[in-house]
Scaffold this active site. Structure first.
Site, short mmCIF file in Angstrom:
data_model
loop_
_atom_site.label_atom_id
_atom_site.label_comp_id
_atom_site.label_asym_id
_atom_site.label_seq_id
_atom_site.Cartn_x
_atom_site.Cartn_y
_atom_site.Cartn_z
N THR A 167 -5.13 5.49 -21.50
CA THR A 167 -5.01 4.20 -20.85
C THR A 167 -3.67 3.60 -21.26
O THR A 167 -2.97 4.13 -22.13
CB THR A 167 -6.14 3.25 -21.28
OG1 THR A 167 -6.17 3.19 -22.71
CG2 THR A 167 -7.48 3.73 -20.76
N ASP B 110 -7.44 12.99 -25.31
CA ASP B 110 -7.67 11.63 -24.84
C ASP B 110 -7.15 10.69 -25.93
O ASP B 110 -7.80 10.47 -26.95
CB ASP B 110 -9.15 11.40 -24.58
CG ASP B 110 -9.44 10.04 -23.97
OD1 ASP B 110 -8.59 9.13 -24.09
OD2 ASP B 110 -10.54 9.86 -23.41
N TYR C 140 0.86 -1.18 0.00
CA TYR C 140 0.00 0.00 0.00
C TYR C 140 0.89 1.22 0.00
O TYR C 140 1.79 1.34 0.84
CB TYR C 140 -0.91 0.01 1.23
CG TYR C 140 -2.24 0.68 0.97
CD1 TYR C 140 -2.37 2.05 1.10
CD2 TYR C 140 -3.34 -0.05 0.57
CE1 TYR C 140 -3.57 2.68 0.84
CE2 TYR C 140 -4.55 0.56 0.31
CZ TYR C 140 -4.66 1.93 0.44
OH TYR C 140 -5.86 2.54 0.18
#
Length: 414
Positions: A224, A198, A52
């Protein structure tokens, strides 16, 4: 001997094996899908999933992140070098959250955003009504010319001058032509808007030099890391130093907590692969395959939105074939050709049963298919669409046998 997964959970192991077989024995023509390398897959399934790491390198809220800091810095440095940008954030969990971070960085609820209409080829997060971006912000949309199927920048400029958006999006999910980033930048500058590019679909083409880059034109680049970039399912935001702090704070603590460190490592691997000379050849091959497939379908009487393609995808209007896009996509899947049904500009049919299908060549190019194979693919697509129209299951099974034979001759990376 059973694998660790088989011993621990036989049902999940069985499902994974079934999916591996499905991917091996079918050809994915979905433009947003690809096959990652064994190295990317290994990083994705690594021990980094145990950690984490809320925060950023050297500014974490948990101890034990010395190695994680090194992984994230490496991914950032590789993104900066590959895309020629001053700043990169590799923490966004996926494309939609990355795009939402752009809104969080620059806009207040109710501000105006100008984006491409979803049914013309844009993305949900560019202000479409069912997305929070269309509910929380005042969305204005541009489309394409009915006559050409191509974006008209004069129309975009007229809308921008009239509506005065604070954010303009360029790029989308079903745009088969080259995006004029410089043209969009000029419009954004004229109205004082932030320009966000994008490039989720074309990031790999940009990295490989097969599509112009928005770097130097767009204030923010969102992408992405899968699709043509051939990495894990993650996302990145890139910009100049001017917007670095705003974007970083929008991602964390604005929208998410700890990043997925195993994904960050896999992004780093994918960026390293994309920086190699072989990747540039791959990017050009994607486009060559798409153009060859487009030409072969046109020869068979198919209507392609914009008349063809400049990149990795084709948008096929099946109105002339009198077959709905959903029926065609379902028939193609039975024939081991996997695509998706898709609206076409000015589509009279509903989104769940539109007039078109969307085809792409990233995954089949990864497998080694070349333009020489595209005539056969076009024939199988044509025969499958015709079979869908007459509900001919036997024909689809025959086609499937031929497709599977080709798929097994060109297996995915392993």
């Amino acid at each position: 001997m059973p694998t660790v997964l088989e011993a621990a959970d036989a049902r999940v192991a069985e499902l994974l094996a079934a999916e591996q077989t499905r991917q091996h024995d079918t050809l994915s023509l979905i433009p947003s899908e690809n096959h990652v390398s064994p190295a990317v897959l290994a990083a994705t399934g690594s021990v980094l999933t145990n950690k984490y790491s809320e925060g950023y390198p050297s500014r974490r809220y948990y101890q034990g992140n010395l190695v994680i800091d090194g992984v994230e810095r490496l991914a950032v440095e590789r993104a900066q070098a590959l895309f020629g940008v001053e700043h990169a954030n590799v923490q966004p969990l996926s494309g939609a959250p990355a795009n939402l971070a752009v809104y969080a960085a620059f806009l207040e609820p109710g501000d105006t955003v100008l984006g491409m209409s979803l049914d013309a080829g844009g993305h949900l997060t560019h202000g479409w009504g069912v997305s929070v971006t269309g509910r929380w912000f005042r969305a204005v949309r541009y489309g394409v010319r009915r006559e050409t199927g191509v974006i008209d920048l004069d129309e975009v400029r007229e809308l921008a001058l009239r509506e005065r958006p604070k954010l303009i999006w360029c790029g989308g999910t079903a745009i088969p032509r080259t995006i004029d980033f410089a043209g969009f930048a000029a419009i954004a500058e004229e109205v004082g808007a932030v320009l966000a590019a994008d490039v989720a679909h074309i990031a790999g083409l940009i990295a490989g030099g097969a599509h112009p880059s928005p770097a130097g034109h767009a204030d923010v680049i969102a992408t992405t890391t899968h699709k043509t970039l051939r990495g894990p399912r993650g996302a990145m935001l890139m910009s100049g130093d001017k917007h670095a702090r705003a974007l970083d704070r929008a991602v964390f603590p604005g929208l998410q907590g700890g990043p997925h460190d195993h994904t960050t490592a896999a992004i780093a691997v994918a960026l390293h692969e994309a920086a190699q000379p072989a990747f540039a050849e791959y990017a050009r091959a994607i486009v060559a395959n798409a153009v060859a497939l487009a030409d072969a379908l046109i020869e068979r009487g198919y209507d392609l939105v914009s008349g063809g393609t400049d990149n990795h995808l084709l948008l096929v209007d099946l109105t002339a074939q009198d077959v709905g896009g959903r029926a065609a996509a379902e028939a193609l899947e039975q024939a081991a050709l996997v695509c998706n049904y898709n609206t076409v500009p000015f589509d009279p049919r509903p989104p769940l049963d539109p007039s078109g299908i969307r085809l792409g060549t990233p995954a089949i190019t990864t497998r080694g298919l070349t333009p020489d194979h595209m005539a056969d693919l076009a024939r199988w697509i044509d025969e499958s669409v015709q079979a869908a129209g007459r509900e001919d299951a036997a024909a689809l099974q025959r086609i499937r046998g031929e497709v599977v034979e080709l798929a097994r001759a060109f297996p995915p990376p392993a």
